[in-house]
Design an enzyme around this catalytic site. Structure first.
Site, PDB file in Angstrom:
ATOM      1  N   CYS A  49      36.246  27.966 110.480  1.00 64.72           N
ATOM      2  CA  CYS A  49      35.559  26.386 110.378  1.00 64.72           C
ATOM      3  C   CYS A  49      37.201  26.158 110.136  1.00 64.72           C
ATOM      4  O   CYS A  49      37.482  24.985 110.445  1.00 64.72           O
ATOM      5  CB  CYS A  49      35.206  25.974 109.020  1.00 64.72           C
ATOM      6  SG  CYS A  49      35.440  26.724 107.193  1.00 64.72           S
TER       7      CYS A  49
ATOM      8  N   GLU B   6      29.984  22.364 102.846  1.00 63.01           N
ATOM      9  CA  GLU B   6      31.820  22.789 104.396  1.00 63.01           C
ATOM     10  C   GLU B   6      30.968  23.356 105.454  1.00 63.01           C
ATOM     11  O   GLU B   6      30.327  24.422 105.517  1.00 63.01           O
ATOM     12  CB  GLU B   6      32.045  23.939 102.948  1.00 63.01           C
ATOM     13  CG  GLU B   6      33.590  24.131 103.267  1.00 63.01           C
ATOM     14  CD  GLU B   6      33.982  25.387 104.505  1.00 63.01           C
ATOM     15  OE1 GLU B   6      34.015  24.367 105.521  1.00 63.01           O
ATOM     16  OE2 GLU B   6      33.525  26.273 104.498  1.00 63.01           O
TER      17      GLU B   6
HETATM   18  P1  NDP Z   1      24.415  27.625 111.069  1.00 65.23           P
HETATM   19  O1  NDP Z   1      24.539  26.517 109.765  1.00 65.23           O
HETATM   20  O2  NDP Z   1      23.023  27.197 111.687  1.00 65.23           O
HETATM   21  O3  NDP Z   1      23.803  28.374 109.552  1.00 65.23           O
HETATM   22  C1  NDP Z   1      24.750  28.254 108.624  1.00 65.23           C
HETATM   23  C2  NDP Z   1      23.576  29.111 106.568  1.00 65.23           C
HETATM   24  O4  NDP Z   1      22.697  27.756 106.951  1.00 65.23           O
HETATM   25  C3  NDP Z   1      22.925  30.306 107.444  1.00 65.23           C
HETATM   26  O5  NDP Z   1      22.534  30.813 105.774  1.00 65.23           O
HETATM   27  C4  NDP Z   1      21.472  29.540 108.445  1.00 65.23           C
HETATM   28  O6  NDP Z   1      19.672  30.166 108.547  1.00 65.23           O
HETATM   29  C5  NDP Z   1      21.397  28.582 107.170  1.00 65.23           C
HETATM   30  N1  NDP Z   1      20.617  27.152 107.820  1.00 65.23           N
HETATM   31  C6  NDP Z   1      20.543  27.120 108.743  1.00 65.23           C
HETATM   32  N2  NDP Z   1      19.405  26.250 108.662  1.00 65.23           N
HETATM   33  C7  NDP Z   1      19.435  25.265 108.320  1.00 65.23           C
HETATM   34  C8  NDP Z   1      18.418  24.358 107.504  1.00 65.23           C
HETATM   35  N3  NDP Z   1      17.628  23.338 108.259  1.00 65.23           N
HETATM   36  N4  NDP Z   1      18.649  24.175 105.913  1.00 65.23           N
HETATM   37  C9  NDP Z   1      19.080  25.050 105.007  1.00 65.23           C
HETATM   38  N5  NDP Z   1      20.029  26.002 105.879  1.00 65.23           N
HETATM   39  C10 NDP Z   1      19.765  26.402 107.360  1.00 65.23           C
HETATM   40  O7  NDP Z   1      24.931  28.286 111.621  1.00 65.23           O
HETATM   41  P2  NDP Z   1      24.707  29.079 112.448  1.00 65.23           P
HETATM   42  O8  NDP Z   1      25.381  30.296 112.252  1.00 65.23           O
HETATM   43  O9  NDP Z   1      23.774  28.804 113.401  1.00 65.23           O
HETATM   44  O10 NDP Z   1      26.108  28.714 113.627  1.00 65.23           O
HETATM   45  C11 NDP Z   1      26.192  27.379 114.188  1.00 65.23           C
HETATM   46  C12 NDP Z   1      27.327  26.696 114.181  1.00 65.23           C
HETATM   47  O11 NDP Z   1      27.373  26.327 112.693  1.00 65.23           O
HETATM   48  C13 NDP Z   1      28.500  27.305 114.488  1.00 65.23           C
HETATM   49  O12 NDP Z   1      28.508  27.020 116.106  1.00 65.23           O
HETATM   50  C14 NDP Z   1      29.700  26.384 113.912  1.00 65.23           C
HETATM   51  O13 NDP Z   1      29.727  25.601 114.291  1.00 65.23           O
HETATM   52  C15 NDP Z   1      28.651  26.555 112.570  1.00 65.23           C
HETATM   53  N6  NDP Z   1      29.671  27.111 111.829  1.00 65.23           N
HETATM   54  C16 NDP Z   1      30.006  27.112 110.495  1.00 65.23           C
HETATM   55  C17 NDP Z   1      30.891  27.247 109.416  1.00 65.23           C
HETATM   56  C18 NDP Z   1      31.927  27.058 109.036  1.00 65.23           C
HETATM   57  O14 NDP Z   1      32.589  27.890 108.341  1.00 65.23           O
HETATM   58  N7  NDP Z   1      31.721  25.833 108.513  1.00 65.23           N
HETATM   59  C19 NDP Z   1      30.577  29.156 109.788  1.00 65.23           C
HETATM   60  C20 NDP Z   1      29.307  29.150 110.499  1.00 65.23           C
HETATM   61  C21 NDP Z   1      28.672  28.059 111.430  1.00 65.23           C
HETATM   62  P3  NDP Z   1      19.922  31.638 109.237  1.00 65.23           P
HETATM   63  O15 NDP Z   1      20.706  31.646 109.452  1.00 65.23           O
HETATM   64  O16 NDP Z   1      18.268  31.837 108.434  1.00 65.23           O
HETATM   65  O17 NDP Z   1      19.214  30.215 110.021  1.00 65.23           O
END
Ligand code: NDP
Length: 455
Positions: free
Chosen positions: A262, A228
């Site tokens: 999102c 998602e």
């Molecule tokens: P991320 O996608 O980086 O983080 C979401 C989760 O994924 C966290 O638990 C994070 O861990 C983990 N994660 C990050 N990179 C990896 C990877 N390479 N492999 C596996 N897991 C990973 O979101 P951000 O917090 O950095 O937000 C950045 C952007 O993401 C936002 O600006 C938005 O555009 C989008 N976003 C979308 C969401 C939605 O609801 N669809 C929710 C949040 C963000 P960790 O925190 O340890 O890095």
């Protein structure tokens, strides 16, 4: 970034957490695996009772959990409390309906008896984001646990208190040890966890890069993933729409969760006939928003979750303006206070190729587009790599049917804002991801759909 609670309203680091060691992760994986052997055979009414208890715990402690979310990621306390209540709702929904959703489905074939049986897969890894720190987890956990799976949560590194509290809720509710555990680990550990034989599948809510990385790691092991990811949802307003309702809903749909959702409406696509009026009212309402301490009950808009979200959003706005977009209001961080506050912003006259045309804006920024008619509206709505949700406003039946049929998205809401509801499936197409959460479809994602044929 380490694992820490940093108040987004002040920038103050309140607590830091030691990441789990590899040995600690191994202990938790082993416990999850051994728990599954027993847990998969627990009777459905027992699971149901535990999930009902989890709902009671959530409701009983809604203020404490709400404050925890507000402290860690900055959403307003009133919205955080509402989020806790929604988590209780999803627990009760699956506690009541799972037996029906997972009952054998008979089929008439050449066998004396044939049917489909739904069986749990095992340990499921959930990689979750900070924007709805409770809801995103509970909407995975409630169906997964009812189906007889066990869960491992890798939450965002900026919401560790929420992550630990959720683990504790399931423990206190009576679920066996290991049925739901939190792993305080960084994103760099995810690939090795999904590669472990004991982990059978994964779900991720978050950014595209995170989704790609998890899906690639899972793909190497032929393991199922539900993704998602982001969206740049259209909010289409046609001439026959109830403009008052459309404008008020537009404000809520864009600024909900301080703009970090999102399924927030991000691109407002309005027909020329009503565009001036829509624009004027939208600007007025954005300028009337009360920005401030998210703990304060009168606050409409709190800070963004992290300094980097603020920086990225401001860059997208400045870059769009530099290449010709017109700024109607806002357009900068709040300079008179600490924390990650950004003024509610509206951009229009958006040029092709600018960030505002092509990218997701994860914050309180509305992108306003004017179009000639419904054809142009649908074309623009679909001119994005994303396909999560869409909200469209009209009182003409033929237009409504076209919008439902022609918009490329996982959900279309007519005369209302896109929202998740336990009773309806939720998820996207295109680069917004695949698979569905919630509803009957959500509980069928992490099960073995077993065909049974008896002569
Ligand atoms: P991320 O996608 O980086 O983080 C979401 C989760 O994924 C966290 O638990 C994070 O861990 C983990 N994660 C990050 N990179 C990896 C990877 N390479 N492999 C596996 N897991 C990973 O979101 P951000 O917090 O950095 O937000 C950045 C952007 O993401 C936002 O600006 C938005 O555009 C989008 N976003 C979308 C969401 C939605 O609801 N669809 C929710 C949040 C963000 P960790 O925190 O340890 O890095």
């Amino acid at each position: 970034m380490g694992i820490a609670t940093i108040n987004p309203a002040t920038g103050e680091t309140l607590q830091t957490f030691e990441a789990l060691t590899d040995a600690g992760t191994e202990t938790k994986l082993a416990l999850a695996d051994s728990c599954f052997v027993q847990y998969r055979n627990t009777p459905m009414p027992e699971r149901s009772q535990w999930l009902m208890k989890a709902a009671d715990i959530l409701e009983g402690d809604r203020v404490r959990f709400g404050e925890m979310m507000t402290l860690e990621m900055g959403k307003t306390l009133k919205s955080a409390i509402a989020e806790v209540e929604k988590c209780a709702l999803v627990c009760r929904y699956y506690a009541e309906r799972a037996a029906e959703f997972l009952a054998d489905v008979p089929a008439q074939t050449d066998a004396s008896q044939s049917f489909v049986r739904y069986q749990p897969l095992g340990v499921i890894l959930a990689v979750m984001p900070w924007n709805f720190p409770f809801w995103q987890v509970f909407r995975f956990a409630a169906p997964a646990l009812m189906a007889g799976n066990v869960g491992l949560l890798k939450h965002s590194s900026n919401v560790p208190q929420c992550a630990l509290a959720i683990e504790e809720i399931f423990q206190k509710a009576g679920f066996p040890d290991g049925a739901f555990q939190t792993l305080l680990v960084g994103a760099d550990k995810v690939a090795s966890i999904i590669a472990d034989d004991r982990v059978k599948a994964a779900t991720l809510t978050g950014s595209e890069p995170a989704g790609m990385s998890l899906a690639a790691a899972a793909g190497k092991q032929i393991k199922k993933v539900v993704l998602e990811l982001g969206g740049s949802d259209p909010f289409i307003v046609l001439e026959s729409a109830d403009l008052d309702a459309a404008v008020s809903t537009a404000v809520t749909a864009r600024l909900l969760n301080n703009g970090q959702s999102c399924i927030a409406a991000k691109r407002f696509i309005v027909v020329d006939a009503i565009a001036d009026s829509f624009e004027k009212r939208l600007v007025e309402k954005f300028e009337a928003m009360k920005i401030g301490d998210p703990m304060d009950k009168d606050t409409d808009l709190g800070p963004l979750a992290t300094p980097s979200i603020l920086k990225d959003l401001d860059w997208q706005v400045q870059e769009s303006v530099n290449v010709g977009a017109k700024l109607l209001t806002g357009g900068k961080p709040l300079s008179d206070r600490k924390g990650n506050f950004y003024l509610p912003t509206i951009l229009t006259d958006i040029p092709a190729g600018s960030p505002a045309e092509a990218e997701e804006f994860f914050g309180p920024v509305a992108l306003l587009f004017r179009v000639k008619d419904i054809d142009a509206a649908i074309k623009l709505a679909n001119a994005t790599p994303f396909g999560l949700g869409a909200s469209a406003w009209t009182n003409v039946e033929a237009e409504r049917d076209r919008l439902i049929n022609e918009i490329e998205a996982g959900a279309v809401f007519i005369n209302g804002m896109v929202k998740s509801d336990p009773r309806l499936p939720f998820g996207g197409i295109k680069r917004s991801g695949y698979g569905r959460e919630l509803g009957i479809q959500g509980i069928h994602e992490f099960v073995n759909i077993k065909t049974v044929w008896v002569r």
